[in-house]
Motif scaffolding. Sequence first.
Motif, short mmCIF file in Angstrom:
data_model
loop_
_atom_site.label_atom_id
_atom_site.label_comp_id
_atom_site.label_asym_id
_atom_site.label_seq_id
_atom_site.Cartn_x
_atom_site.Cartn_y
_atom_site.Cartn_z
N ILE A 8 0.85 -1.21 0.00
CA ILE A 8 0.00 0.00 0.00
C ILE A 8 0.88 1.24 0.00
CG2 ILE A 8 -1.68 1.33 1.34
CD1 ILE A 8 -2.74 -1.45 2.36
N TYR A 9 1.90 1.24 0.83
CA TYR A 9 2.82 2.37 0.91
C TYR A 9 3.42 2.66 -0.47
CZ TYR A 9 6.86 5.18 2.27
OH TYR A 9 7.79 6.19 2.38
N GLY A 10 3.83 1.61 -1.16
CA GLY A 10 4.42 1.77 -2.49
C GLY A 10 3.45 2.31 -3.53
N ASN A 11 2.15 2.13 -3.29
CA ASN A 11 1.14 2.59 -4.23
C ASN A 11 0.58 3.97 -3.91
OD1 ASN A 11 0.64 0.56 -6.39
ND2 ASN A 11 0.52 -0.77 -4.59
N ILE A 12 0.98 4.52 -2.79
CA ILE A 12 0.56 5.88 -2.48
C ILE A 12 1.45 6.83 -3.26
CG2 ILE A 12 0.37 7.65 -0.68
CD1 ILE A 12 -0.14 5.41 1.34
N ASN A 13 0.84 7.75 -3.94
CA ASN A 13 1.56 8.71 -4.74
C ASN A 13 2.65 9.37 -3.90
OD1 ASN A 13 2.33 11.14 -6.10
ND2 ASN A 13 0.44 11.01 -7.30
N LYS A 14 3.86 9.41 -4.44
CA LYS A 14 5.00 9.96 -3.70
C LYS A 14 4.79 11.42 -3.30
CE LYS A 14 8.65 6.89 -5.42
NZ LYS A 14 7.95 5.74 -5.13
N SER A 15 3.95 12.13 -4.02
CA SER A 15 3.69 13.53 -3.66
C SER A 15 2.76 13.64 -2.45
CB SER A 15 3.08 14.28 -4.85
OG SER A 15 1.80 13.76 -5.16
N ASN A 16 2.13 12.54 -2.07
CA ASN A 16 1.25 12.54 -0.89
C ASN A 16 2.06 12.08 0.32
OD1 ASN A 16 -0.78 12.41 0.97
ND2 ASN A 16 -2.22 11.35 -0.36
N SER A 17 2.98 12.92 0.75
CA SER A 17 3.88 12.55 1.85
C SER A 17 3.12 12.35 3.17
CB SER A 17 4.99 13.59 2.00
OG SER A 17 4.44 14.85 2.29
N ALA A 18 2.04 13.08 3.37
CA ALA A 18 1.27 12.93 4.61
C ALA A 18 0.70 11.51 4.73
CB ALA A 18 0.16 13.97 4.69
N ALA A 19 0.11 11.02 3.65
CA ALA A 19 -0.47 9.67 3.67
C ALA A 19 0.62 8.62 3.86
CB ALA A 19 -1.25 9.40 2.39
N ARG A 20 1.75 8.81 3.21
CA ARG A 20 2.86 7.86 3.34
C ARG A 20 3.37 7.85 4.78
NH1 ARG A 20 5.13 6.26 -1.70
NH2 ARG A 20 7.26 6.15 -0.86
N GLU A 21 3.52 9.03 5.38
CA GLU A 21 3.99 9.13 6.76
C GLU A 21 2.98 8.51 7.73
OE1 GLU A 21 6.67 9.64 9.62
OE2 GLU A 21 7.04 10.11 7.51
N MET A 22 1.69 8.74 7.48
CA MET A 22 0.65 8.15 8.32
C MET A 22 0.72 6.63 8.29
SD MET A 22 -2.66 10.59 7.65
CE MET A 22 -3.74 9.81 8.85
N LEU A 23 0.92 6.08 7.12
CA LEU A 23 0.97 4.62 7.00
C LEU A 23 2.20 4.05 7.71
CD1 LEU A 23 -0.55 2.22 5.90
CD2 LEU A 23 0.76 2.41 3.79
N LEU A 24 3.32 4.73 7.61
CA LEU A 24 4.52 4.28 8.33
C LEU A 24 4.30 4.33 9.84
CD1 LEU A 24 7.43 5.88 6.28
CD2 LEU A 24 6.76 3.47 6.37
N THR A 25 3.67 5.39 10.32
CA THR A 25 3.38 5.53 11.75
C THR A 25 2.41 4.43 12.19
OG1 THR A 25 3.74 7.91 11.65
CG2 THR A 25 2.47 7.09 13.53
N PHE A 26 1.38 4.19 11.39
CA PHE A 26 0.42 3.13 11.68
C PHE A 26 1.13 1.77 11.74
CE2 PHE A 26 -2.27 -0.25 9.91
CZ PHE A 26 -3.18 -0.35 10.95
N SER A 27 2.02 1.52 10.82
CA SER A 27 2.76 0.27 10.78
C SER A 27 3.58 0.08 12.06
CB SER A 27 3.67 0.24 9.55
OG SER A 27 4.42 -0.95 9.52
N GLU A 28 4.22 1.15 12.52
CA GLU A 28 5.00 1.09 13.75
C GLU A 28 4.10 0.81 14.96
OE1 GLU A 28 7.92 3.97 16.37
OE2 GLU A 28 7.79 4.32 14.21
N MET A 29 2.93 1.44 14.98
CA MET A 29 1.99 1.21 16.07
C MET A 29 1.49 -0.23 16.07
SD MET A 29 -0.19 4.77 15.87
CE MET A 29 -1.32 4.33 17.20
N LEU A 30 1.19 -0.74 14.90
CA LEU A 30 0.71 -2.12 14.78
C LEU A 30 1.79 -3.10 15.21
CD1 LEU A 30 -1.64 -3.89 13.88
CD2 LEU A 30 -0.72 -3.81 11.56
N ARG A 31 3.01 -2.86 14.81
CA ARG A 31 4.13 -3.72 15.20
C ARG A 31 4.26 -3.73 16.73
NH1 ARG A 31 7.30 -2.44 11.50
NH2 ARG A 31 7.32 -4.39 10.39
N TYR A 32 4.13 -2.58 17.36
CA TYR A 32 4.19 -2.49 18.81
C TYR A 32 3.10 -3.35 19.45
CZ TYR A 32 3.81 -0.43 23.50
OH TYR A 32 3.72 -0.24 24.86
N GLN A 33 1.86 -3.20 18.96
CA GLN A 33 0.74 -3.95 19.54
C GLN A 33 0.90 -5.45 19.35
OE1 GLN A 33 -2.97 -2.48 18.01
NE2 GLN A 33 -2.96 -0.70 19.33
#
Length: 167
Positions: A8-33
Amino acid sequence: LFNSINSIYGNINKSNSAAREMLLTFSEMLRYQLYECNTSMISIEKEINYIRNYIELQKIRKPENLAIQLQISEDVKGIMIAPLIFIAFIENSFKYVSNDEDKLNEVKISLARSNNQVFFKTFNTKENINGRKMIDHGGIGIANVKRRLELLYPGKHALTIQNDAHS
């Protein structure tokens, strides 16, 4: 699961940095849980990192007229706590925060230590709609935390919930 998130991260348009950053943060939170919360106690530093990640996601999602204040005292370091014990209160602070265009909307979260006790507090402004309070839809988050506190810290905790007209 994490391979799917990476796809999903790879398919988010590179110009949409907010969405990419949100997904990375979500991934880190999920890994923690999934991987770090499978224990009865966890370092408070890891829990604080999780809280910071959650707040970062909320900052992106919520309007700009929301003031978010996170105060964490340095003296809480080195403590072991039950994982995910604070997050239900923080989630509710964001869920029920006011969205008044003419007033300051606030979420305040603090974590401190005194005499070997941890003090956690959340505060949020809230709004009345036509003179009525917002309806609580009866979620189970707070009830679960209350029960966990009773089981994990019997006779060693105090929980106070205030529900005032505007906070």
